[in-house]
Motif scaffolding. Structure first.
Motif, PDB file in Angstrom:
ATOM      1  N   VAL A  12     -11.984  58.747  43.575  1.00  0.00           N
ATOM      2  CA  VAL A  12     -12.668  59.682  44.474  1.00  0.00           C
ATOM      3  C   VAL A  12     -11.675  60.772  44.836  1.00  0.00           C
ATOM      4  O   VAL A  12     -10.492  60.501  45.068  1.00  0.00           O
ATOM      5  N   SER A  13     -12.147  62.011  44.849  1.00  0.00           N
ATOM      6  CA  SER A  13     -11.223  63.112  45.158  1.00  0.00           C
ATOM      7  C   SER A  13     -11.989  64.324  45.659  1.00  0.00           C
ATOM      8  O   SER A  13     -13.215  64.406  45.522  1.00  0.00           O
ATOM      9  N   ARG A  14     -11.250  65.251  46.217  1.00  0.00           N
ATOM     10  CA  ARG A  14     -11.807  66.521  46.675  1.00  0.00           C
ATOM     11  C   ARG A  14     -10.750  67.588  46.463  1.00  0.00           C
ATOM     12  O   ARG A  14      -9.583  67.394  46.803  1.00  0.00           O
ATOM     13  N   GLY A  15     -11.171  68.709  45.899  1.00  0.00           N
ATOM     14  CA  GLY A  15     -10.259  69.822  45.693  1.00  0.00           C
ATOM     15  C   GLY A  15     -10.116  70.639  46.957  1.00  0.00           C
ATOM     16  O   GLY A  15     -11.047  70.755  47.750  1.00  0.00           O
ATOM     17  N   CYS A  16      -8.927  71.187  47.150  1.00  0.00           N
ATOM     18  CA  CYS A  16      -8.696  72.048  48.309  1.00  0.00           C
ATOM     19  C   CYS A  16      -7.601  73.063  48.007  1.00  0.00           C
ATOM     20  O   CYS A  16      -6.762  72.849  47.132  1.00  0.00           O
ATOM     21  N   GLN A  17      -7.652  74.171  48.740  1.00  0.00           N
ATOM     22  CA  GLN A  17      -6.551  75.117  48.707  1.00  0.00           C
ATOM     23  C   GLN A  17      -5.613  74.729  49.833  1.00  0.00           C
ATOM     24  O   GLN A  17      -6.063  74.357  50.920  1.00  0.00           O
ATOM     25  N   VAL A  18      -4.325  74.818  49.564  1.00  0.00           N
ATOM     26  CA  VAL A  18      -3.322  74.383  50.533  1.00  0.00           C
ATOM     27  C   VAL A  18      -2.401  75.549  50.849  1.00  0.00           C
ATOM     28  O   VAL A  18      -1.887  76.207  49.951  1.00  0.00           O
ATOM     29  N   LEU A  19      -2.205  75.778  52.142  1.00  0.00           N
ATOM     30  CA  LEU A  19      -1.226  76.762  52.590  1.00  0.00           C
ATOM     31  C   LEU A  19      -0.208  76.024  53.442  1.00  0.00           C
ATOM     32  O   LEU A  19      -0.514  75.569  54.541  1.00  0.00           O
ATOM     33  N   ALA A  20       0.988  75.869  52.893  1.00  0.00           N
ATOM     34  CA  ALA A  20       2.077  75.202  53.602  1.00  0.00           C
ATOM     35  C   ALA A  20       3.007  76.282  54.149  1.00  0.00           C
ATOM     36  O   ALA A  20       3.204  77.307  53.496  1.00  0.00           O
ATOM     37  N   TRP A  92     -14.332  73.479  50.058  1.00  0.00           N
ATOM     38  CA  TRP A  92     -15.599  74.113  49.685  1.00  0.00           C
ATOM     39  C   TRP A  92     -15.496  75.634  49.640  1.00  0.00           C
ATOM     40  O   TRP A  92     -16.207  76.343  50.337  1.00  0.00           O
ATOM     41  N   ASN A  93     -14.592  76.147  48.812  1.00  0.00           N
ATOM     42  CA  ASN A  93     -14.440  77.593  48.615  1.00  0.00           C
ATOM     43  C   ASN A  93     -14.201  78.346  49.922  1.00  0.00           C
ATOM     44  O   ASN A  93     -14.751  79.412  50.140  1.00  0.00           O
ATOM     45  N   GLY A  94     -13.394  77.762  50.800  1.00  0.00           N
ATOM     46  CA  GLY A  94     -13.022  78.436  52.042  1.00  0.00           C
ATOM     47  C   GLY A  94     -13.998  78.282  53.183  1.00  0.00           C
ATOM     48  O   GLY A  94     -13.820  78.889  54.234  1.00  0.00           O
ATOM     49  N   GLU A  95     -15.016  77.451  53.024  1.00  0.00           N
ATOM     50  CA  GLU A  95     -16.014  77.292  54.072  1.00  0.00           C
ATOM     51  C   GLU A  95     -15.518  76.467  55.253  1.00  0.00           C
ATOM     52  O   GLU A  95     -16.031  76.606  56.349  1.00  0.00           O
ATOM     53  N   SER A  96     -14.559  75.605  55.047  1.00  0.00           N
ATOM     54  CA  SER A  96     -14.081  74.751  56.134  1.00  0.00           C
ATOM     55  C   SER A  96     -12.585  74.505  56.000  1.00  0.00           C
ATOM     56  O   SER A  96     -12.078  74.294  54.906  1.00  0.00           O
ATOM     57  N   SER A  97     -11.900  74.538  57.132  1.00  0.00           N
ATOM     58  CA  SER A  97     -10.480  74.192  57.135  1.00  0.00           C
ATOM     59  C   SER A  97     -10.244  72.998  58.070  1.00  0.00           C
ATOM     60  O   SER A  97      -9.132  72.755  58.500  1.00  0.00           O
ATOM     61  N   ASP A  98     -11.293  72.251  58.363  1.00  0.00           N
ATOM     62  CA  ASP A  98     -11.214  71.110  59.266  1.00  0.00           C
ATOM     63  C   ASP A  98     -10.917  69.835  58.487  1.00  0.00           C
ATOM     64  O   ASP A  98     -11.753  69.361  57.711  1.00  0.00           O
ATOM     65  N   VAL A  99      -9.726  69.283  58.675  1.00  0.00           N
ATOM     66  CA  VAL A  99      -9.330  68.042  57.990  1.00  0.00           C
ATOM     67  C   VAL A  99     -10.287  66.906  58.346  1.00  0.00           C
ATOM     68  O   VAL A  99     -10.516  66.005  57.551  1.00  0.00           O
ATOM     69  N   ASN A 100     -10.894  66.979  59.516  1.00  0.00           N
ATOM     70  CA  ASN A 100     -11.810  65.926  59.938  1.00  0.00           C
ATOM     71  C   ASN A 100     -13.079  65.878  59.090  1.00  0.00           C
ATOM     72  O   ASN A 100     -13.859  64.942  59.200  1.00  0.00           O
ATOM     73  N   GLN A 101     -13.296  66.866  58.221  1.00  0.00           N
ATOM     74  CA  GLN A 101     -14.423  66.833  57.297  1.00  0.00           C
ATOM     75  C   GLN A 101     -14.266  65.715  56.265  1.00  0.00           C
ATOM     76  O   GLN A 101     -15.228  65.329  55.617  1.00  0.00           O
ATOM     77  N   LEU A 102     -13.035  65.210  56.076  1.00  0.00           N
ATOM     78  CA  LEU A 102     -12.795  64.181  55.069  1.00  0.00           C
ATOM     79  C   LEU A 102     -13.372  62.827  55.439  1.00  0.00           C
ATOM     80  O   LEU A 102     -13.802  62.075  54.572  1.00  0.00           O
ATOM     81  N   LEU A 103     -13.331  62.475  56.710  1.00  0.00           N
ATOM     82  CA  LEU A 103     -13.843  61.179  57.161  1.00  0.00           C
ATOM     83  C   LEU A 103     -14.656  61.371  58.428  1.00  0.00           C
ATOM     84  O   LEU A 103     -14.287  62.181  59.279  1.00  0.00           O
TER      85      LEU A 103
END
Length: 114
Positions: A12-20, A92-103
């Motif tokens: 199971v996986s989800r793609g994301c853009q990461v800005l560190a 989701w192509n910049g629609e959400s930056s909320d980590v809580n969307q994962l669980l």
């Protein structure tokens, strides 16, 4: 499943853009690999956190279900920690930056046994 079977990619996986902080934006596929049994006893799942953590992360459980659940929770814990220290993850192509969307909320809580 034996200890020697090596998974091809995360189960199971989800793609994301990461800005560190201090690094250019990059793409990562975060997730959990298929559970494998260790020595015929416990189960483990390796985590997929490329570019986010340097060392290997592994979740353990008493069976496949438990190990997979622990793995998903560990991915959330790692990303939540990074988000609290200035990292940004976009889903989701910049629609959400909320980590809580994962669980869902109940999946992030650790409750003591009663």
């Amino acid at each position: 499943m034996s200890e020697s079977s090596e998974p091809m990619g995360p189960l199971v996986s989800r793609g994301c853009q990461v800005l560190a902080p201090g690094r250019p934006i990059f793409f990562a596929r975060v997730g959990v690999f298929r559970p494998t049994q260790v020595e015929g006893k416990w189960w483990q799942c390796k985590l997929s956190l490329p570019g986010i953590v340097d060392d290997e992360r592994v979740a353990f459980g008493c069976d496949e279900w438990d190990a997979l659940q622990a793995g998903m929770q560990m991915v959330w814990i790692e990303l939540d920690h990074k988000a609290r220290t200035g990292w940004t993850f976009t889903w989701w192509n910049g629609e959400s930056s909320d980590v809580n969307q994962l669980l869902p909320h109940w999946g992030r809580e650790l409750h003591p046994r009663r």
